[in-house]
Scaffold this motif. Structure first.
Motif, PDB file in Angstrom:
ATOM      1  N   TYR A 153       0.853  -1.188   0.000  1.00  0.00           N
ATOM      2  CA  TYR A 153       0.000   0.000   0.000  1.00  0.00           C
ATOM      3  C   TYR A 153       0.889   1.237   0.000  1.00  0.00           C
ATOM      4  N   VAL A 154       0.551   2.212  -0.853  1.00  0.00           N
ATOM      5  CA  VAL A 154       1.227   3.512  -0.832  1.00  0.00           C
ATOM      6  C   VAL A 154       0.177   4.604  -0.904  1.00  0.00           C
ATOM      7  N   ARG A 155       0.518   5.748  -0.319  1.00  0.00           N
ATOM      8  CA  ARG A 155      -0.390   6.890  -0.383  1.00  0.00           C
ATOM      9  C   ARG A 155       0.063   7.822  -1.491  1.00  0.00           C
ATOM     10  N   SER A 156      -0.873   8.198  -2.349  1.00  0.00           N
ATOM     11  CA  SER A 156      -0.563   9.126  -3.424  1.00  0.00           C
ATOM     12  C   SER A 156      -0.268  10.504  -2.845  1.00  0.00           C
ATOM     13  N   ALA A 157       0.664  11.218  -3.491  1.00  0.00           N
ATOM     14  CA  ALA A 157       1.035  12.551  -3.022  1.00  0.00           C
ATOM     15  C   ALA A 157       1.211  13.464  -4.223  1.00  0.00           C
ATOM     16  N   PRO A 158       1.108  14.780  -4.038  1.00  0.00           N
ATOM     17  CA  PRO A 158       1.320  15.710  -5.154  1.00  0.00           C
ATOM     18  C   PRO A 158       2.703  15.510  -5.772  1.00  0.00           C
ATOM     19  N   GLY A 159       2.741  15.296  -7.068  1.00  0.00           N
ATOM     20  CA  GLY A 159       3.999  15.086  -7.762  1.00  0.00           C
ATOM     21  C   GLY A 159       4.490  13.652  -7.724  1.00  0.00           C
ATOM     22  N   ASP A 160       3.828  12.804  -6.974  1.00  0.00           N
ATOM     23  CA  ASP A 160       4.212  11.390  -6.878  1.00  0.00           C
ATOM     24  C   ASP A 160       2.948  10.574  -6.679  1.00  0.00           C
ATOM     25  N   PHE A 161       2.354  10.168  -7.781  1.00  0.00           N
ATOM     26  CA  PHE A 161       1.084   9.443  -7.702  1.00  0.00           C
ATOM     27  C   PHE A 161       1.228   8.120  -6.963  1.00  0.00           C
ATOM     28  N   GLY A 162       2.425   7.505  -7.048  1.00  0.00           N
ATOM     29  CA  GLY A 162       2.646   6.241  -6.353  1.00  0.00           C
ATOM     30  C   GLY A 162       2.838   5.055  -7.255  1.00  0.00           C
ATOM     31  N   MET A 163       2.616   5.237  -8.561  1.00  0.00           N
ATOM     32  CA  MET A 163       2.699   4.115  -9.489  1.00  0.00           C
ATOM     33  C   MET A 163       4.123   3.552  -9.580  1.00  0.00           C
ATOM     34  N   GLU A 164       5.127   4.445  -9.616  1.00  0.00           N
ATOM     35  CA  GLU A 164       6.502   3.961  -9.713  1.00  0.00           C
ATOM     36  C   GLU A 164       6.912   3.222  -8.448  1.00  0.00           C
ATOM     37  N   ARG A 165       6.466   3.700  -7.291  1.00  0.00           N
ATOM     38  CA  ARG A 165       6.777   3.003  -6.035  1.00  0.00           C
ATOM     39  C   ARG A 165       6.150   1.616  -6.020  1.00  0.00           C
ATOM     40  N   ILE A 166       4.911   1.530  -6.499  1.00  0.00           N
ATOM     41  CA  ILE A 166       4.229   0.244  -6.556  1.00  0.00           C
ATOM     42  C   ILE A 166       4.988  -0.725  -7.454  1.00  0.00           C
ATOM     43  N   TYR A 167       5.444  -0.231  -8.592  1.00  0.00           N
ATOM     44  CA  TYR A 167       6.149  -1.113  -9.520  1.00  0.00           C
ATOM     45  C   TYR A 167       7.516  -1.510  -8.984  1.00  0.00           C
ATOM     46  N   ASP A 168       8.313  -0.529  -8.571  1.00  0.00           N
ATOM     47  CA  ASP A 168       9.697  -0.809  -8.156  1.00  0.00           C
ATOM     48  C   ASP A 168       9.756  -1.678  -6.900  1.00  0.00           C
ATOM     49  N   ARG A 169       8.859  -1.444  -5.958  1.00  0.00           N
ATOM     50  CA  ARG A 169       8.899  -2.170  -4.686  1.00  0.00           C
ATOM     51  C   ARG A 169       8.078  -3.452  -4.705  1.00  0.00           C
ATOM     52  N   GLY A 170       7.205  -3.595  -5.697  1.00  0.00           N
ATOM     53  CA  GLY A 170       6.315  -4.744  -5.681  1.00  0.00           C
ATOM     54  C   GLY A 170       6.238  -5.528  -6.965  1.00  0.00           C
ATOM     55  N   ILE A 171       5.621  -4.940  -7.983  1.00  0.00           N
ATOM     56  CA  ILE A 171       5.332  -5.672  -9.215  1.00  0.00           C
ATOM     57  C   ILE A 171       6.597  -6.187  -9.884  1.00  0.00           C
ATOM     58  N   ASP A 172       7.658  -5.385  -9.870  1.00  0.00           N
ATOM     59  CA  ASP A 172       8.899  -5.784 -10.537  1.00  0.00           C
ATOM     60  C   ASP A 172       9.542  -7.005  -9.879  1.00  0.00           C
TER      61      ASP A 172
END
Length: 218
Positions: A153-172
């Motif tokens: 789980y990640v919280r979206s923030a201005p300038g950082d929607f969270g998609m890259e964090r989801i991919y780099d830390r999880g999906i990848d």
């Protein structure tokens, strides 16, 4: 997200008070993007937020999947569910080996939801009683869904929607399907048109030369 995927299949399920499969699982990313372009606020006639229905629809889309790849539901929502408790689906998600990666959108303090009335005037979403609805980020269910299914789980923030964090830390880090998508260049022969044009030009030149050599009539 698509720019980072390597032949993984993706699907699309918009949801509000109900959910439907906009794009089935596919490796055809251009087709997926066309489906994504067709999504707009209000595409679901029934208002509200039914996270559970969206998850159930996503689970159905995996029913005929026999690959060895890890299965992921990427859930983007503010976490408020007006139709029930989505965490009730955790046992079924665990049984099917489906991970939930969630991105929480919004603020804990909450905010009004912009909308247009039937005349097209700007306003805010209201409940059946006419009171303005204030939507707030509810992280609890999203964190529980992610944690208990092996997701993130990640919280979206201005300038950082969270998609890259989801991919780099999880999906990848997950197991991807062994099947690779291959693109093949297929050339279509069009030389015949150039030959035809050249033949017509040569024929025209020959007829012109022949006409110039023929003696004129008295």
């Amino acid at each position: 997200l698509l720019q980072k995927l390597r032949g993984d299949r993706v699907g699309l399920i918009p949801f509000a008070g109900s959910a439907f499969l906009q794009c089935p699982l596919t490796m055809d990313y251009p087709a997926f993007l066309m489906s994504l372009d067709d999504v707009y606020a209000g595409i679901i006639p029934r208002g509200g937020t039914a996270i559970g229905k969206a998850i159930e629809k996503a689970m159905e889309s995996f029913e005929y999947d026999r690959s060895n790849a890890d299965k992921v539901i990427l859930l983007i929502t503010d976490g408020e569910d007006h139709e029930g408790n989505p965490t009730r689906l955790i046992p079924e998600l665990q049984k099917r080996g489906i991970r939930v990666f969630a991105i929480g959108v919004g603020t804990i303090e909450g905010d009004l939801i912009p909308a247009q009335d039937q005349q097209g005037h700007a306003g805010f979403v209201k409940d059946p009683e006419g009171k303005v609805i204030k939507s707030a980020l509810n992280e609890g269910p999203l964190q529980q869904l992610a944690m208990e299914t092996g997701g993130i789980y990640v919280r979206s923030a201005p300038g950082d929607f969270g998609m890259e964090r989801i991919y780099d830390r999880g999906i990848d880090q997950l197991q991807h399907d062994e099947q690779e998508s291959r693109m093949m260049k297929i050339y279509e022969d069009r030389f015949i048109w150039f030959l035809l044009i050249a033949f017509i030009l040569l024929l025209t030149e020959a007829l012109t030369s022949l006409k110039m050599r023929m003696p004129g009539k008295a």
